[in-house]
Design a protein around this motif. Structure first.
Motif, short mmCIF file in Angstrom:
data_model
loop_
_atom_site.label_atom_id
_atom_site.label_comp_id
_atom_site.label_asym_id
_atom_site.label_seq_id
_atom_site.Cartn_x
_atom_site.Cartn_y
_atom_site.Cartn_z
N ASP A 152 0.81 -1.22 0.00
CA ASP A 152 0.00 0.00 0.00
C ASP A 152 0.85 1.27 0.00
O ASP A 152 0.37 2.33 -0.36
CB ASP A 152 -0.94 0.01 1.21
N HIS A 153 2.09 1.16 0.42
CA HIS A 153 2.97 2.32 0.48
C HIS A 153 4.21 2.11 -0.40
O HIS A 153 5.31 2.52 -0.06
CB HIS A 153 3.41 2.57 1.93
N SER A 154 4.02 1.51 -1.55
CA SER A 154 5.15 1.18 -2.42
C SER A 154 5.85 2.43 -2.96
O SER A 154 7.01 2.36 -3.36
CB SER A 154 4.69 0.30 -3.57
N GLU A 155 5.16 3.55 -2.98
CA GLU A 155 5.79 4.78 -3.46
C GLU A 155 6.94 5.23 -2.55
O GLU A 155 7.76 6.04 -2.95
CB GLU A 155 4.76 5.91 -3.57
N LEU A 156 6.99 4.68 -1.33
CA LEU A 156 8.10 5.01 -0.44
C LEU A 156 9.43 4.53 -1.03
O LEU A 156 10.48 5.12 -0.76
CB LEU A 156 7.89 4.40 0.94
N GLY A 157 9.39 3.47 -1.83
CA GLY A 157 10.60 3.00 -2.50
C GLY A 157 11.17 4.06 -3.43
O GLY A 157 12.39 4.26 -3.50
N ARG A 192 0.81 10.15 4.54
CA ARG A 192 -0.48 10.76 4.84
C ARG A 192 -1.62 10.14 4.05
O ARG A 192 -2.75 10.59 4.15
CB ARG A 192 -0.44 12.25 4.56
N GLY A 193 -1.31 9.15 3.22
CA GLY A 193 -2.37 8.46 2.47
C GLY A 193 -2.43 8.80 1.01
O GLY A 193 -3.31 8.33 0.30
#
Length: 186
Positions: free
Chosen positions: A29-34, A89-90
């Protein structure tokens, strides 16, 4: 009317509502953190190289050769932090809408590996055989890896692209490229 809930169904619903998300699900769900981590690492690398750069030319005015790499490095760090904050933050990236792709199809690893091999061969061969020949092999190999099977036309187009690129950079722009055996000819 609401159906009557038994204590067993209430405890099952509470347990599923309170069950922590699995680690894989949170990362998915938070793959953009990569992307944020990658941008941050590149920013640190660029900034570190810019700050340790030895400049031997005389600088005229406040803007020197270190200015652009420092600005780019700081910009990468800022974008990485802002992206991480947005993701936490979503915020989510918008799905590709304009591409005509089928996401259920597997990746074409044969093409990826062929292209990687062509680029690796180019990097190894550019020194010994020069840019015109290595560039011809690069353009021809990339066309083949991407599906072109015109065995008479593709090498000619690849040679034309490589020679014109070599001439443009080497003779018109003053950026020396290795000529290899064709150094005296071109």
């Amino acid at each position: 009317m609401k159906p009557q809930e038994t204590p067993a169904t209430q405890s099952a619903e509470n347990a599923s509502a309170k069950a922590p998300e699995s680690r894989g699900s949170w990362l998915r769900d938070h793959s953009e953190l990569g992307v944020s981590v990658l941008l941050f690492a590149i920013g640190v690398l660029v900034l570190g190289d810019a700050l340790t750069m030895d400049v031997e030319i005389a600088q005229r005015g406040p803007v020197g050769p270190k200015t652009v790499p420092i600005v780019v490095g700081i910009g990468l760090l800022i974008v990485a932090v802002l992206l991480a904050v947005d993701v936490l933050r979503g915020g989510r990236g918008e799905a590709e809408g304009g591409e005509d792709i089928d996401l259920s199809e597997p990746s074409d690893w044969q093409t990826v590996l062929l292209l990687a091999g062509v680029f690796l061969a180019f990097a190894v061969l550019i020194g010994p055989i020069g840019f015109p020949i290595a560039g011809t092999l690069l353009f021809w190999g990339a066309a083949f890896a991407l599906g072109s099977r015109h065995f008479h036309r593709d090498p000619l187009i690849a040679a034309g692209l490589a020679l014109s690129t070599y001439y443009l950079f080497n003779n018109l722009l003053g950026v020396p490229l290795p000529g290899g055996p064709l150094m005296g000819v071109l």
